[in-house]
Design an enzyme around this catalytic site. Structure first.
Site, mmCIF file in Angstrom:
data_model
loop_
_atom_site.group_PDB
_atom_site.id
_atom_site.type_symbol
_atom_site.label_atom_id
_atom_site.label_comp_id
_atom_site.label_asym_id
_atom_site.label_seq_id
_atom_site.Cartn_x
_atom_site.Cartn_y
_atom_site.Cartn_z
ATOM 1 C CD GLN A 2 -2.783 -0.950 2.558
ATOM 2 O OE1 GLN A 2 -2.780 -1.947 3.264
ATOM 3 N NE2 GLN A 2 -3.429 0.148 2.915
ATOM 4 C CG PHE A 51 -8.429 -5.174 4.334
ATOM 5 C CD1 PHE A 51 -9.502 -4.582 3.674
ATOM 6 C CD2 PHE A 51 -8.120 -6.485 4.025
ATOM 7 C CE1 PHE A 51 -10.239 -5.289 2.737
ATOM 8 C CE2 PHE A 51 -8.842 -7.200 3.082
ATOM 9 C CZ PHE A 51 -9.905 -6.602 2.443
ATOM 10 C CD GLU A 70 -0.422 2.875 6.501
ATOM 11 O OE1 GLU A 70 -1.559 2.448 6.776
ATOM 12 O OE2 GLU A 70 -0.038 4.003 6.836
ATOM 13 N NE ARG A 109 -6.872 8.308 11.743
ATOM 14 C CZ ARG A 109 -7.644 9.171 11.090
ATOM 15 N NH1 ARG A 109 -8.961 9.101 11.165
ATOM 16 N NH2 ARG A 109 -7.114 10.107 10.334
ATOM 17 N NE ARG A 165 -12.661 -0.792 5.270
ATOM 18 C CZ ARG A 165 -13.333 -1.533 4.393
ATOM 19 N NH1 ARG A 165 -13.326 -2.828 4.488
ATOM 20 N NH2 ARG A 165 -14.011 -0.959 3.430
ATOM 21 C CG PHE A 209 -4.333 4.213 11.388
ATOM 22 C CD1 PHE A 209 -3.459 3.336 10.778
ATOM 23 C CD2 PHE A 209 -3.800 5.359 11.968
ATOM 24 C CE1 PHE A 209 -2.091 3.587 10.732
ATOM 25 C CE2 PHE A 209 -2.426 5.616 11.934
ATOM 26 C CZ PHE A 209 -1.576 4.735 11.308
ATOM 27 C CB ALA A 264 -5.518 8.028 6.356
ATOM 28 C CD GLU A 310 -9.026 4.496 7.634
ATOM 29 O OE1 GLU A 310 -9.033 5.665 7.208
ATOM 30 O OE2 GLU A 310 -8.208 4.093 8.450
#
Lengths: 827, 160
Positions: free
Chosen positions: A206, A237, A241, A319, A351, A353, A519, A725
């Site tokens: 990703q 998902f 990342e 987050r 997803r 985060f 994100a 998300e």
């Protein structure tokens, strides 16, 4: 209305079109990274030597026996690494470790002519380990004070006086489960080196730019000597990342050492035992309500299960803290966060985060406390919504809070909630051994990377002399439909039919320095960049056409393949040919950065989000009193995607996100061996046979999704909103419906604690708790049954759930810890 | 090594294979049919579903030698004369896919369900596809696609 969000009539954006690769997918022609093996000559296959210990020093590594295995070509160890022996951006992820930090961690890799040769070779490698004490659970880490990274606090007002002034103060705890991504395509990378030493890595990633950066860091090569391409992913998902980087680096290292292409494809067991998952969390909380059941104060401490290394744990935690309010105004807030260091896989993006975990804390509080407050949970939620003019605890004004009210009311009408609540009450009165629950829950989710720097994107748009268009952008495709949307954006801005625009795979040598496709921001950021590139081209072509049409360039329009103005028109192809003849540049690079963001991650204050995405879900379940087994009878959703760029894609994301969230909250049960036995720390759920994923059998019997109307978002590409998300958290409605159904087995007004995931077993325990409650219990007893204590108001009385407060010298999240790998020295 | 002869998507192949080679690995690595993918390795996800003599099997759960003398159809052999099979067409039109990784197996299984039951109820479709996992779509559009394909196939049957 900003020019970015302004949408022309009859635009290609907004059309309900299938996925751009749909034809390739339904015919089996679509290529994923590992499909390239057969198209690449002389590929070597890699197999890891995995640690059987949760924590152990590697005291000796003898690789000679592996070379006695036929077909083994090379064993890769730390001694082979020319650059930094680290797969991360924080210097805490050794690629070839001298201390194994979790069961399954690769300590070295074997390359073979066949996968079988590599596997047998890996089994022949002799590793001596000196086991060390390991920490497996978050609670063990808390007890041992084993934390890593920053320990931020998000605060507003004075939480102590807020709680002191509250009419009622409750306290409790919750353990929140992690989640395995289970993208159907496991991690895969293939690395090649060309005649000039350029390293080319095909990776299921990703974040191609960061994969490139880590490969370069490991090989001690500059980034311009490494190219990373991602054709597409079979699901990401968030799991791709950061986790692909080390695997890509191992493949690239093997390729540079052997001169041959090297392929790594994790099998499912390897993928599940080696790569990170959604963070589990532990939360302690105290919450105050006034006499009208309005939230007045929240004091909480969230501890995430970071696993063996930091990875993305700090931004995930940030987050989580920023979403503990979900949709609710809470005047006085103090939320502390810390990251447990445990001997498990390095937990990572998934997803939402951290947002889902933070939001679950407040949703769990409201669900548990509503009966204790004597109020209907739907009314409790609705009453506490943000209203215009209020700001989040981190100081960002909540824009468009009325949209949540519209969505809520719209859903209540569409799903006929009033009538159905009465039916549920009748059903429950008539059925002693089965109960139904009907819950409605909101979602408010901040869109943009918290870390402002990442909110930038690039694109490359080529117009060829025949008028055909090729676009590239920095985002990756994992099924979410980003490429489909980018084609629609380009076609809209160039005024061309969709067929005239083609999209080429994501590569770091086309668009550099990209942010992760994460994100939910892929379409916002890359759409802005694609549009910017197209606007430069139409700007130049307008001048060419204007002189041809004898008008001012400002009068020229681009639509339906025609370049028109002053009552006359030229075809797109004619104008392109004219421009080429006049030596006018026919391609452009586009750039976009989200305006208006600012964020101080040390103070945890600012306006990190461009906007909030809203959604509301209502869910009805039926629970069996003998077993805790349940069925989801009906789910209705109203979700805010702004003016949709691609409605089929967006509704698909909402449906899929909801089901994935329901999986996290009700089915997917990661189990680690927490015993003191020899397999301590081993992931016990290593495959789909023991890890229950949502299948067709758990689908709601009725499932409707509507997009919120009149939802134009000013200042975002063609008025749209992000969708990746936010829908995941709509699944809170399932959990709350289960809680209400379980409570219906008990006396009126009984409160229950429901464990996560709410498996049938967990629901059965909730039912047992409800059944065992006496009819006329006192409030403290009713609370206790739900694992909640009622604060006496005596400050000297220590509550068992009192949130731990950080030490005075606890480190904050420092902005430099969020920097990209190659823009600062690793910490 | 064992010598096997298998018809794959209408073409006959004769190869030496290790007796323990799984059909899916034979298809992907020897025959080159990469449209059939490996998802879970444990026969739970169904991403590798193909037809063996016209009946769906999870090809990670069948040995290549078991296919000796038999006919295998993969997702790559489903369309005829460049025309998408009605199930393929329906998955395309109904947006019954996102990342696409489960799609080949899901389509092959859906074909098998419709072969045995040309007019399935929604419940029968769900039960028929229960052994195939999708992590992206939430299944809703997959069910809709199979319903649409069933309608298309039965109208074809009426008109022919």
């Amino acid at each position: 209305m900003s020019s970015l969000s302004q949408r022309p009539a009859d635009a290609v954006v907004g059309q309900a079109i299938p996925h751009e690769s749909a034809t390739l997918h339904v015919t089996g022609a679509a290529l994923y990274t590992d499909d390239l093996v057969g198209r690449t000559a002389g590929v070597l296959h890699a197999w890891p030597v995995q640690s059987p210990h949760a924590r152990a020093t590697v005291t000796a590594l003898r690789v000679e026996a592996a070379y006695d295995v036929g077909g083994v070509v090379r064993v890769l160890t730390a001694a082979d690494v020319p650059g930094l022996n680290d797969a991360g951006v924080k210097g805490d992820e050794p690629l070839f470790p001298d201390e194994a930090c979790y069961v399954g961690q690769a300590v070295c890799w074997v390359l073979g002519e066949t996968l079988e040769a590599a596997r047998v070779g890996a089994a022949a490698v002799e590793v001596d380990y000196a086991p060390l004490p390991a920490i497996i659970t978050v609670r063990e880490a808390i007890a041992a004070d084993a934390f890593q990274g920053g320990q931020p606090t998000l605060a507003r007002g004075d939480v102590e006086s807020g709680l002191a002034a509250a009419t009622t103060v409750f306290a409790g705890e919750i353990d929140i489960a992690g989640q395995e991504h289970f993208y159907l395509e496991t991690h895969a990378s293939i690395a090649l080196v060309d005649e000039a030493g350029q390293v080319f890595v095909q990776s299921s990633t990703q974040h191609p730019s960061e994969t490139q950066s880590i490969v370069a860091q490991v090989l001690a090569r500059p980034s311009n000597a490494v190219t990373v391409q991602c054709l597409r992913m079979g699901g990401g998902f968030g799991g791709k990342e950061m986790q692909p980087h080390g695997l890509a680096a191992v493949a690239a290292l093997g390729a540079t050492l052997t001169g041959r292409p090297v392929r790594i494809r994790l099998n499912r067991t390897q993928d599940m035992t080696m790569t990170g998952k959604r963070h589990g969390f532990h939360a302690q909380w105290r919450v105050g309500f006034d006499a009208d059941a309005r939230l007045v104060a929240l004091d909480a401490t969230l501890t995430s299960d970071g696993g063996w290394s930091l990875d993305l744990s700090e931004p995930v935690l940030a987050r989580a803290l920023c979403h503990i309010d979900n949709a609710y105004w809470i005047p006085d807030v103090r939320v502390n966060g810390r990251i447990a260091r445990t001997n498990k896989t390095s937990q990572t993006a998934f997803r939402g985060f951290g947002g889902p975990q933070g939001m679950l804390v407040i949703e769990d509080i409201l669900g548990r406390c509503a009966p204790l407050l004597g109020i209907d949970p739907a009314e409790l939620r609705r009453r506490n919504f943000y209203v215009e003019g209020q700001a989040t605890p981190y100081g960002q004004r909540v824009r468009h809070p009325e949209r949540l009210v519209h969505a809520w009311d719209d859903l209540a009408a569409r799903a006929d909630l009033g009538r159905r609540r009465e039916e549920v009450a009748v059903f429950n009165a008539e059925h002693p051994h089965a109960k139904r629950g009907l819950a409605i829950t909101p979602v408010k989710f901040g869109i943009s990377f918290n870390f402002t720097t990442f909110n930038q994107a690039g694109a490359l748009v080529h117009v060829y002399t025949d008028g055909s268009v090729l676009i590239n952008h920095g985002g990756t495709e994992m099924g979410q439909g980003l490429h489909t949307k980018m084609l629609q954006v380009a076609a809209t801005r160039l005024g061309l039919p969709l067929e005239r625009v083609r999209l080429a795979p994501t590569r770091t040598d086309k668009v550099p320095n990209t942010s992760a496709t994460a994100a939910s921001s892929g379409a916002d950021l890359n759409g802005g960049a694609v549009k910017h590139a197209c606007e430069q081209i139409t700007g130049r072509l307008a001048e060419v056409a204007a002189s041809g049409l004898g008008i001012d360039p400002s009068q020229v329009t681009f639509a339906d393949g025609l370049v028109a103005g002053g009552g006359d028109s030229l075809t797109w192809e004619q104008v392109v040919a004219l421009a080429y003849a006049q030596r006018v540049q026919l391609w452009a690079s586009g750039f976009y950065r989200t305006e208006g963001l600012q964020w101080d991650s040390t103070a945890m204050q600012g306006s990190p989000f461009k906007y909030f995405a809203y959604g509301v879900a209502a869910c009805e379940v039926e629970v069996d009193g003998f077993t805790g087994a349940y069925r989801t009878l009906r789910v209705d959703i109203v979700h805010d995607v702004g003016d949709s760029l691609s409605p089929l894609v967006d509704i698909g994301q909402i449906e899929g996100g909801f089901v994935q969230g329901a999986g996290w909250l009700t089915l997917e049960d990661l189990r680690w061996d927490e015993s003191d036995g020899p397999t301590r720390g081993r992931l016990a759920t290593q495959s789909a046979s023991t890890y229950k994923l949502p299948s067709l059998s758990e689908m709601p019997e009725v499932f409707t999704v509507s997009l919120l109307e009149h939802a134009h978002e000013d200042g975002v590409v063609y008025g749209s909103k992000a969708v990746g998300e936010p829908p995941l958290m709509l699944a809170f409605s399932v959990r709350e419906a289960l809680r209400q159904a379980a409570a219906a087995f008990g006396p009126d007004g009984c409160a229950v604690h429901l464990a996560t995931p709410a498996t049938p077993e967990a629901v059965w325990w909730a039912i047992e708790s409800a059944r065992s409650q006496p009819v006329e219990a006192s409030l403290p007893h009713r609370a206790e049954a739900a694992g909640v204590t009622i604060d006496s108001g005596d400050p000297s009385a220590q509550d068992e759930h009192e949130p731990d407060q950080p030490e005075p010298d606890a480190p904050p999240i420092a902005p430099e810890s969020e920097q990209l790998a190659d823009s600062g020295s690793p910490r | 090594m064992s010598r096997i002869t298998v018809i794959v998507d209408g073409v006959s192949y004769t190869d030496e294979v290790e007796p323990r080679t799984l059909l899916v690995h034979y298809l992907r690595e020897t025959v080159g049919k990469t449209g059939t993918v490996v998802g879970c390795d444990t026969s739970n996800c169904g991403a590798c579903t193909v037809h063996l003599d016209g009946t769906s099997v999870k090809s990670c759960n069948v040995l290549a030698v078991q296919a000796d003398g038999h006919e295998v159809t993969t997702i790559e052999g489903l369309s005829e004369n460049g025309e998408l099979h009605p199930v393929q067409k329906a998955f395309h039109e109904c947006h019954a896919l996102q990342c696409g990784y489960c799609t080949p197996g899901m389509i092959m299984q859906a074909c098998d369900v419709l072969k045995n039951n040309p007019n399935p109820s929604e419940q029968e479709i769900r039960e028929g596809l229960e052994g195939n996992l999708c992590r992206c779509t939430g299944y809703h559009n997959i069910v809709k696609a199979v319903q649409q394909a069933a309608g298309e196939l039965s109208s074809q049957a009426v008109s022919s």
